[in-house]
Design an enzyme around this catalytic site. Structure first.
Site, PDB file in Angstrom:
ATOM      1  N   GLU B  63       0.870  -1.163   0.000  1.00 12.30           N
ATOM      2  CA  GLU B  63       0.000   0.000   0.000  1.00 12.30           C
ATOM      3  C   GLU B  63       0.914   1.222   0.000  1.00 12.30           C
ATOM      4  O   GLU B  63       1.639   1.474   0.953  1.00 12.30           O
ATOM      5  CB  GLU B  63      -0.896  -0.020   1.244  1.00 12.30           C
ATOM      6  N   ASP B  74      -5.202   9.853   9.309  1.00  9.77           N
ATOM      7  CA  ASP B  74      -3.909   9.364   9.766  1.00  9.77           C
ATOM      8  C   ASP B  74      -3.531   9.943  11.120  1.00  9.77           C
ATOM      9  O   ASP B  74      -3.770  11.110  11.402  1.00  9.77           O
ATOM     10  CB  ASP B  74      -2.827   9.702   8.738  1.00  9.77           C
TER      11      ASP B  74
END
Ligand SMILES: Cc1ncc(COP(=O)(O)O)c(C=O)c1O
Lengths: 424, 310
Positions: B63, B74
């Site tokens: 990824e 995040d």
């Protein structure tokens, strides 16, 4: 199909703008909020409770003040100010906060989070949390906690936790990032009380609905006082809530010019501004598609303004839509122009405006002078009628203004001010 | 707990990602290890070295994150790396160079690009899909794009034969799960918990139920991510998931406040290799010695800890 009035257009899209560009984790909470908002809108008890708070707590209706000494600097116009600065907590932000806080009570959530730039929305949220016995956490860019230190103290007095955000540009955009991260983690117990007409659906529509009272009152007041609708309505545009709130009542009156004023910062050519309609392009930030300050890669560009509340790289999707429709115009006002209008209102009318609102005042001066230069008047040669949304008061900005105008005696300047000057 | 029924849709054809996941399930009785790293951290060239290290030490699927100024899904570790990559001058187009090098180096490893939507919107969804496919990329993971807003991306990914990895969360309703599964190609990314990326001491307790519900909604492949940082957690998650997605725990060994010398960087890569091997061992032991109600397949011999890839 029935013709929907511009003032009643609902989300999730305003033309090609708006939507819900957020993590899936938030979608069910947004759906729940949307459902609750629509139920409440039909519920007379909700309306009655909000009206009671407006009247008994906020002090609505806010007055309409004609300002002839200030207007002398705006061509030959008559200028009226919608006095949102006189609301409890000192700005228009409380209208939206009380509306959402009542929704939160209906949803049974116990914790509020909010972002704040100037601190006005944070103060309003902390206030509602105290009033309604809710836990409150406010995210604020570290840079903003310094330039609006007074409001940080106010929020803490009211029992809120203020979290300085130390990543990215350390301003409003980063505070929203942190608030969204908190919300993703705590969405089942927490409401994100977003402070303007940006963000994912239903926020842009819902926040407009809670602020439409500004325009509805002002429309009635000016009809009574001036006997007619204004020629021009002026407002500053950060995310766009005070502007949409006052514009909304006039959207379907085609003869009323709607003028939004964005932060031109140090000038468009300097690159240090927050003028999304002059320097931005179609993009997605914080859940909505709108105009966005971004680089060639689509990375968000840092915005700049002397006013923390206008220092945001995107703008509410309804404004992007009104801009493209040509129903409203948006122009930048520089820091210098805004501070000059700020000084002028203080000296001519004894009203200290928020620096955000000073952008609208500067815009009104520009419109009034341009009209005078072109010989433009109201109908039948009457003076041009300009309605300005004075979205907030300037107590929070006294330190910034004192520094800007050099009003502090040597030695009186606190360490804090010196530090800020050092950064400037 | 609802019974795990046969997937309503079989593995999609033409997706190297779902083909690989199916092969690992059928031949090795194990979940895939999906490893995340950002492009351009600490530099574009070093990020390529780090990605090759992941591949060499047991990641099955990569990824590849594109650094973004406002990564709302995040946590602090990935935020820090993204910011540093941007500060070092990382550009969106770097992702295509990295993809090319990586897919030339390891053609058998599907590489998915993880990106926030505005970067693709700005590039142009179709142009982005075209360049991604041309560079050998398998598809996109889109943390802030739900299928409802994804018409452009659905069309572009169809046109260029790319995977569309959408996320589901413990808060997703049954209707949302169905809608997301239908739009997905490759695998569904199930968030193990409500929150952002970052290491956590325990795997979210709602992950297993979410995987079951997502399968019931028709998903053939469901990989679980968010908060998984150790081999033991990978094993625990891999018991019920088709893949285990790890990000922050792989980025952390690379983090540093300043520039690193070649020796220091080599030491970071050694560290990264160790973390990767621990995770690779985890996915290999997930079903070999765990109690599982999925009794149909016995673990193939030799499927236990043998983390080192060739
Ligand atoms: C007094 C005042 N006016 C205007 C704004 C800008 O927000 P909006 O554009 O949503 O009205 C703020 C934001 O902090 C504010 O405090």
């Amino acid at each position: 199909m029935t013709d929907v009035k511009l003032s009643d257009v609902s989300g999730p899209y305003f033309g090609q703008y708006g939507g819900r560009f957020v993590p899936e984790a938030l979608i069910s909470a947004l759906d729940e909020l949307d459902t609750e908002f629509r139920k409440a809108a039909e519920d007379p008890e909700f309306a009655a409770e909000l009206q009671r708070l407006h009247r008994e707590y906020t002090g609505r209706p806010s007055p309409l003040t004609e300002v002839p000494r200030f207007a002398a600097h705006a061509g030959d116009a008559r200028v009226f100010l919608k006095r949102e600065d006189l609301n409890h907590t000192g700005s228009h932000k409380i209208n939206n906060v009380l509306g959402q806080a009542l929704l939160v009570k209906r949803m049974g959530k116990k914790r509020l989070i909010a972002e704040t730039g100037a601190g006005q929305h944070g103060v309003a949220t902390a206030t509602a949390a105290a009033l309604m016995d809710l836990e409150c956490v406010v995210y604020m860019g570290e840079e903003d906690t310094r330039r609006q230190a007074l409001n940080v103290a106010r929020m803490r007095l009211l029992g809120a936790e203020v979290v300085p955000v130390k990543i990215g540009s350390r301003t409003l955009k980063d505070a929203i990032n942190e608030a969204l991260r908190d919300w993703v983690a705590n969405v089942e117990t927490t409401h994100y009380l977003l402070g303007t007409v940006t963000g994912p659906h239903p926020f842009p529509e819902m926040v407009r609905q809670f602020h439409r009272i500004i325009g509805e009152e002002a429309r009635e007041q000016i009809l009574e006082r001036a006997g007619r609708l204004p020629d021009v309505v002026a407002a500053c545009v950060g995310g766009g809530s005070n502007a949409l709130g006052i514009f909304n009542a006039f959207l379907d009156d085609k003869d009323v010019d709607l003028c939004g004023f964005e932060a031109g910062g140090e000038g468009i050519e300097s690159g240090r501004h927050a003028a999304r309609f002059s320097g931005g392009a179609l993009g997605v930030l914080h859940g909505a598609r709108s105009y966005l300050l971004q680089d060639d890669d689509g990375q968000t560009l840092p915005s700049h303004s002397v006013s923390a509340g206008l220092d945001y790289p995107s703008v509410g999707p309804a404004h992007a839509w009104l801009h493209d429709l040509g129903r409203a115009t948006y122009e930048p006002v520089t820091d210098d122009e805004a501070m000059e209008a700020f000084r002028l209102l203080c000296r001519t009318e004894g009203i200290i405006p928020a620096i955000e609102s000073a952008h609208a005042l500067a815009g009104a001066m520009r419109v009034g002078k341009a009209a005078a230069a072109q010989g433009r008047t109201g109908p039948d040669g009457e003076p041009l009628l300009i309605l300005v949304n004075l979205s907030g008061r300037g107590d929070k900005d006294v330190a910034t203004a004192a520094r800007w105008f050099g009003l502090l005696d040597q030695g009186v300047a606190s360490e804090e001010l010196e530090r800020q000057e050092g950064r400037g | 707990m609802s019974a795990v029924t046969e997937p309503a849709t079989g593995p999609q054809t033409g997706s190297s990602t779902s083909d690989l996941i199916a092969r690992l399930r059928e031949q090795e009785n194990r979940p895939a290890l999906v490893g995340y790293l950002p492009v351009g951290y600490p530099t574009v060239d070093r990020s390529i070295e780090a990605l090759k290290t992941l591949v060499d030490h047991g990641a099955d699927i990569i990824e590849l994150g594109i650094p973004y100024t406002d990564p709302v899904l995040d946590g602090p570790v990935i935020q820090a790396a993204a910011q540093a990559a941007l500060d070092a001058g990382a550009r969106v187009r770097d992702v295509f160079r990295v993809l090319r090098e990586l897919t030339d180096y390891a053609p058998h490893v599907p590489v998915l690009v993880m990106t926030y939507w505005n970067l693709v919107l700005k590039y142009g969804p179709d142009a982005f899909a075209r360049d991604l496919a041309e560079a050998g990329g398998a598809g996109l993971i889109t943390p802030d794009l739900v299928p409802d807003e994804g018409a452009d991306w659905l069309a572009a990914s169809e046109a260029h034969g790319l995977d569309r990895v959408f996320l589901v969360a413990p808060s997703s309703t049954a209707d949302r799960l169905r809608l997301t599964v239908q739009a997905t190609r490759g695998f569904v990314y199930a968030a193990s918990l409500m929150g952002v990326t970052g290491e956590r001491s325990e795997v979210g307790s709602r992950a297993e139920q979410l995987v079951a519900d997502t399968r019931a909604a028709g998903a053939a492949n469901v990989c679980v991510g968010l908060g998984i940082s150790t081999g033991a957690q990978a094993a625990e998650t891999g018991r019920f998931a088709d893949g285990v997605i790890v990000g922050s725990a792989l980025v952390r060994p690379l983090l540093s406040d300043g520039p690193l010398t070649d020796d220091e960087w080599a030491a970071r890569l050694t560290n990264l290799a160790e973390v990767t091997e621990d995770l690779a061992a985890g996915v290999r032991s997930a079903r070999a010695n765990a109690l599982t109600d999925d009794t149909s397949d016995a673990a193939p011999a030799g499927a236990t800890i043998s983390g080192e890839a060739p």
